[in-house]
Design a protein around this motif. Structure first.
Motif, PDB file in Angstrom:
ATOM      1  N   TYR A  13       0.804  -1.193   0.207  1.00  0.00           N
ATOM      2  CA  TYR A  13       0.005   0.033   0.019  1.00  0.00           C
ATOM      3  C   TYR A  13       0.728   1.342   0.035  1.00  0.00           C
ATOM      4  CZ  TYR A  13      -3.350  -3.253   1.870  1.00  0.00           C
ATOM      5  OH  TYR A  13      -4.154  -4.464   1.923  1.00  0.00           O
ATOM      6  N   SER A  14       0.625   2.329  -0.960  1.00  0.00           N
ATOM      7  CA  SER A  14       1.192   3.695  -0.742  1.00  0.00           C
ATOM      8  C   SER A  14       0.464   4.155   0.553  1.00  0.00           C
ATOM      9  CB  SER A  14       0.881   4.296  -1.962  1.00  0.00           C
ATOM     10  OG  SER A  14      -0.651   4.607  -2.044  1.00  0.00           O
ATOM     11  N   PHE A  15       1.132   5.305   1.088  1.00  0.00           N
ATOM     12  CA  PHE A  15       0.742   6.067   2.251  1.00  0.00           C
ATOM     13  C   PHE A  15       1.011   7.115   1.886  1.00  0.00           C
ATOM     14  CE2 PHE A  15       1.176   7.823   6.520  1.00  0.00           C
ATOM     15  CZ  PHE A  15      -0.139   7.280   6.962  1.00  0.00           C
ATOM     16  N   GLU A  16       0.070   8.230   1.862  1.00  0.00           N
ATOM     17  CA  GLU A  16       0.161   9.649   1.679  1.00  0.00           C
ATOM     18  C   GLU A  16       1.233   9.824   0.424  1.00  0.00           C
ATOM     19  OE1 GLU A  16       0.971  11.463   5.431  1.00  0.00           O
ATOM     20  OE2 GLU A  16      -1.066  11.314   5.933  1.00  0.00           O
ATOM     21  N   GLY A  17       0.959   9.017  -0.633  1.00  0.00           N
ATOM     22  CA  GLY A  17       1.568   8.963  -1.977  1.00  0.00           C
ATOM     23  C   GLY A  17       3.183   8.374  -1.984  1.00  0.00           C
ATOM     24  N   ILE A  18       3.533   7.928  -0.982  1.00  0.00           N
ATOM     25  CA  ILE A  18       4.800   7.321  -0.669  1.00  0.00           C
ATOM     26  C   ILE A  18       4.409   5.747  -1.226  1.00  0.00           C
ATOM     27  CG2 ILE A  18       6.931   6.937   0.460  1.00  0.00           C
ATOM     28  CD1 ILE A  18       6.460   9.350   1.982  1.00  0.00           C
ATOM     29  N   VAL A  19       5.218   5.117  -2.020  1.00  0.00           N
ATOM     30  CA  VAL A  19       5.042   3.838  -2.558  1.00  0.00           C
ATOM     31  C   VAL A  19       6.127   2.964  -1.948  1.00  0.00           C
ATOM     32  CG1 VAL A  19       4.619   2.206  -4.660  1.00  0.00           C
ATOM     33  CG2 VAL A  19       3.585   4.821  -4.391  1.00  0.00           C
ATOM     34  N   PRO A  20       6.012   1.821  -1.684  1.00  0.00           N
ATOM     35  CA  PRO A  20       7.125   0.844  -1.011  1.00  0.00           C
ATOM     36  C   PRO A  20       7.943   0.343  -2.205  1.00  0.00           C
ATOM     37  CG  PRO A  20       4.905   0.198   0.305  1.00  0.00           C
ATOM     38  CD  PRO A  20       4.456   1.198  -0.921  1.00  0.00           C
ATOM     39  N   VAL A  21       8.978   0.180  -2.093  1.00  0.00           N
ATOM     40  CA  VAL A  21       9.976  -0.127  -3.264  1.00  0.00           C
ATOM     41  C   VAL A  21      10.809  -1.638  -2.815  1.00  0.00           C
ATOM     42  CG1 VAL A  21      12.114   0.378  -4.316  1.00  0.00           C
ATOM     43  CG2 VAL A  21      10.711   2.262  -3.610  1.00  0.00           C
ATOM     44  N   VAL A  22      10.609  -2.601  -3.692  1.00  0.00           N
ATOM     45  CA  VAL A  22      11.108  -3.841  -3.523  1.00  0.00           C
ATOM     46  C   VAL A  22      11.742  -4.039  -4.566  1.00  0.00           C
ATOM     47  CG1 VAL A  22      10.366  -6.277  -3.107  1.00  0.00           C
ATOM     48  CG2 VAL A  22       8.894  -4.531  -2.247  1.00  0.00           C
ATOM     49  N   ASP A  23      13.141  -4.426  -4.542  1.00  0.00           N
ATOM     50  CA  ASP A  23      13.858  -5.129  -5.468  1.00  0.00           C
ATOM     51  C   ASP A  23      13.344  -6.203  -6.193  1.00  0.00           C
ATOM     52  OD1 ASP A  23      16.458  -6.893  -6.611  1.00  0.00           O
ATOM     53  OD2 ASP A  23      17.044  -4.843  -6.725  1.00  0.00           O
ATOM     54  N   PRO A  24      13.456  -6.396  -7.535  1.00  0.00           N
ATOM     55  CA  PRO A  24      12.890  -7.601  -8.285  1.00  0.00           C
ATOM     56  C   PRO A  24      13.309  -8.997  -7.876  1.00  0.00           C
ATOM     57  CG  PRO A  24      13.862  -6.314  -9.893  1.00  0.00           C
ATOM     58  CD  PRO A  24      13.824  -5.431  -8.461  1.00  0.00           C
ATOM     59  N   THR A  25      14.516  -9.067  -7.324  1.00  0.00           N
ATOM     60  CA  THR A  25      15.406 -10.304  -6.768  1.00  0.00           C
ATOM     61  C   THR A  25      14.846 -10.624  -5.376  1.00  0.00           C
ATOM     62  OG1 THR A  25      17.197  -9.507  -6.156  1.00  0.00           O
ATOM     63  CG2 THR A  25      17.159  -9.758  -8.222  1.00  0.00           C
ATOM     64  N   THR A  26      14.076  -9.752  -4.763  1.00  0.00           N
ATOM     65  CA  THR A  26      13.564 -10.260  -3.417  1.00  0.00           C
ATOM     66  C   THR A  26      12.623 -11.123  -3.518  1.00  0.00           C
ATOM     67  OG1 THR A  26      14.532  -8.355  -1.888  1.00  0.00           O
ATOM     68  CG2 THR A  26      12.246  -9.193  -1.656  1.00  0.00           C
ATOM     69  N   TYR A  27      12.203 -11.987  -2.290  1.00  0.00           N
ATOM     70  CA  TYR A  27      11.049 -12.554  -2.539  1.00  0.00           C
ATOM     71  C   TYR A  27      10.207 -12.253  -1.486  1.00  0.00           C
ATOM     72  CZ  TYR A  27       7.242 -15.976  -1.419  1.00  0.00           C
ATOM     73  OH  TYR A  27       6.173 -16.522  -1.441  1.00  0.00           O
ATOM     74  N   LEU A  28       8.985 -11.674  -1.835  1.00  0.00           N
ATOM     75  CA  LEU A  28       8.123 -10.933  -0.688  1.00  0.00           C
ATOM     76  C   LEU A  28       6.966 -11.816  -0.611  1.00  0.00           C
ATOM     77  CD1 LEU A  28       7.071  -8.457   0.833  1.00  0.00           C
ATOM     78  CD2 LEU A  28       6.272  -7.509  -1.217  1.00  0.00           C
ATOM     79  N   HIS A  29       6.555 -12.499   0.366  1.00  0.00           N
ATOM     80  CA  HIS A  29       5.701 -13.321   0.225  1.00  0.00           C
ATOM     81  C   HIS A  29       4.230 -12.934   0.143  1.00  0.00           C
ATOM     82  CE1 HIS A  29       2.807 -16.436   2.130  1.00  0.00           C
ATOM     83  NE2 HIS A  29       3.256 -17.214   1.795  1.00  0.00           N
ATOM     84  N   PRO A  30       3.257 -13.166  -0.424  1.00  0.00           N
ATOM     85  CA  PRO A  30       2.029 -12.638  -0.757  1.00  0.00           C
ATOM     86  C   PRO A  30       1.147 -12.412   0.542  1.00  0.00           C
ATOM     87  CG  PRO A  30       2.140 -14.389  -2.162  1.00  0.00           C
ATOM     88  CD  PRO A  30       3.382 -14.546  -1.159  1.00  0.00           C
ATOM     89  N   MET A  31       1.512 -13.025   1.746  1.00  0.00           N
ATOM     90  CA  MET A  31       0.697 -12.361   2.930  1.00  0.00           C
ATOM     91  C   MET A  31       1.572 -11.540   3.754  1.00  0.00           C
ATOM     92  SD  MET A  31      -1.022 -16.151   3.827  1.00  0.00           S
ATOM     93  CE  MET A  31      -1.505 -15.495   5.418  1.00  0.00           C
ATOM     94  N   ALA A  32       2.857 -11.048   3.311  1.00  0.00           N
ATOM     95  CA  ALA A  32       3.481  -9.995   4.142  1.00  0.00           C
ATOM     96  C   ALA A  32       2.862  -8.663   3.679  1.00  0.00           C
ATOM     97  CB  ALA A  32       4.826  -9.889   3.594  1.00  0.00           C
ATOM     98  N   VAL A  33       2.786  -7.589   4.470  1.00  0.00           N
ATOM     99  CA  VAL A  33       2.324  -6.372   4.013  1.00  0.00           C
ATOM    100  C   VAL A  33       3.197  -5.427   4.134  1.00  0.00           C
ATOM    101  CG1 VAL A  33       0.492  -4.770   5.171  1.00  0.00           C
ATOM    102  CG2 VAL A  33      -0.028  -7.197   5.167  1.00  0.00           C
ATOM    103  N   LEU A  34       3.266  -4.563   3.215  1.00  0.00           N
ATOM    104  CA  LEU A  34       4.206  -3.170   3.194  1.00  0.00           C
ATOM    105  C   LEU A  34       3.473  -2.079   3.020  1.00  0.00           C
ATOM    106  CD1 LEU A  34       6.853  -4.306   0.541  1.00  0.00           C
ATOM    107  CD2 LEU A  34       6.809  -5.011   3.103  1.00  0.00           C
ATOM    108  N   ILE A  35       3.626  -1.058   4.033  1.00  0.00           N
ATOM    109  CA  ILE A  35       2.784   0.295   3.837  1.00  0.00           C
ATOM    110  C   ILE A  35       3.715   1.335   3.955  1.00  0.00           C
ATOM    111  CG2 ILE A  35       1.097   1.556   4.933  1.00  0.00           C
ATOM    112  CD1 ILE A  35       0.328  -0.892   6.459  1.00  0.00           C
ATOM    113  N   GLY A  36       3.645   2.198   2.867  1.00  0.00           N
ATOM    114  CA  GLY A  36       4.331   3.433   2.693  1.00  0.00           C
ATOM    115  C   GLY A  36       5.824   3.347   2.547  1.00  0.00           C
ATOM    116  N   ASP A  37       6.925   4.240   3.401  1.00  0.00           N
ATOM    117  CA  ASP A  37       8.095   4.502   3.106  1.00  0.00           C
ATOM    118  C   ASP A  37       8.819   3.243   3.406  1.00  0.00           C
ATOM    119  OD1 ASP A  37      10.564   5.650   2.392  1.00  0.00           O
ATOM    120  OD2 ASP A  37      10.138   7.126   3.868  1.00  0.00           O
ATOM    121  N   VAL A  38       8.827   2.276   2.754  1.00  0.00           N
ATOM    122  CA  VAL A  38       9.577   1.010   2.905  1.00  0.00           C
ATOM    123  C   VAL A  38      10.601   0.599   1.870  1.00  0.00           C
ATOM    124  CG1 VAL A  38       9.410  -1.582   3.230  1.00  0.00           C
ATOM    125  CG2 VAL A  38       7.777   0.082   4.255  1.00  0.00           C
TER     126      VAL A  38
END
Length: 200
Positions: A4-29
C-alpha cells in the motif's frame, strides 16, 4: 499482494527479493536485492522510514515500525527471526535477531552480533559488533569468536538461496487429500540431514 502507498509514498522492492503474498508493506519501505520477506511480516512505513538492505531475511510474523520521523534500518545480510519486533532501531550487517525478540527505538545492534531469542533490547541501547546479547533487559553476555559467527555470509547464504528458490518455487495450490507414495523431501531438508550426519 498487500502493498500500500501511504500519503503518496509507495514501497520499493527489488525484483530479486522474495516477498510473500501475505506480507504487508505500507508507505516508506525500501527492500534491497535477494531478501526474503516471510508470511505475515508487517513493515509499516507510516511514521518513519524502513530500510531493509540486500541479502537480509525478515521471517514470519515479524513487525518493523518506527516512531514519528525516525528510521528502522536492517543492514545487509541480517536475519530477523520469527515473531520479532523492530521499532525505530538499527540492526547491523550480518547480525541475527533471535525469535520473538524486541528491539526498541534508538537501539543499535552491532554487526555480526547475535541477540538471543526472547530478548528485550531497551531504547537507545548500543551494543558492539560480534557479541552475544541476551536477556530482559538485554545485556552483553560475551564476545563471539570467529568460529561462533555461523550466520556470516557473502551474499550466498541460506536465506539468499531461499529467496531465489521461493521466487520460482512457491505456488499457491490446493492441498492434497493424502500423502502420495514416495513423497520427496525438499532440498533444504535433504541438506540439513546431510549436515547432521557429517558432524557425527
Amino acid at each position: 499482494m498487500p502493498v500500500y502507498s501511504f500519503e503518496g509514498i509507495v514501497p520499493v522492492v527489488d525484483p530479486t527479493t522474495y516477498l510473500h503474498p501475505m506480507a504487508v508493506l505500507i508507505g516508506d519501505v525500501t527492500i534491497g536485492p535477494r531478501c526474503y520477506i516471510g508470511p505475515n511480516a508487517s513493515l509499516r512505513g507510516d511514521f518513519g522510514r524502513i530500510t531493509v538492505e540486500g541479502d537480509s531475511s525478515i521471517q514470519d510474523n515479524c513487525t518493523l515500525h518506527t516512531g514519528s520521523g525516525s528510521d528502522c534500518l536492517v543492514r545487509r545480510g541480517a536475519t530477523v527471526g520469527h515473531g520479532s519486533i523492530l521499532h525505530g532501531c538499527e540492526v547491523g550487517q550480518n547480525a541475527l535477531i533471535g525469535m520473538h525478540s524486541v528491539i526498541l527505538d534508538g537501539a543499535v545492534i552491532g554487526e555480526d552480533s547475535l541477540v538471543a531469542a526472547l530478548s528485550l533490547v531497551k531504547n537507545d541501547a548500543d551494543f558492539p559488533a560480534r557479541h552475544l546479547i541476551a536477556g530482559n533487559p538485554a545485556k552483553v553476555v560475551k564476545e563471539l569468536p570467529e568460529a561462533a559467527i555461523v550466520w556470516r555470509n557473502n551474499g550466498d547464504g541460506e536465506y539468499q538461496r531461499l529467496a531465489d528458490r521461493s521466487l520460482v518455487g512457491i505456488i499457491e495450490c490446493e492441498p492434497l487429500a493424502e500423502v502420495e507414495p514416495g513423497r520427496r523431501r525438499n532440498s533444504g531438508e535433504a541438506r540439513a540431514v546431510r549436515l547432521s550426519s557429517d558432524t557425527k
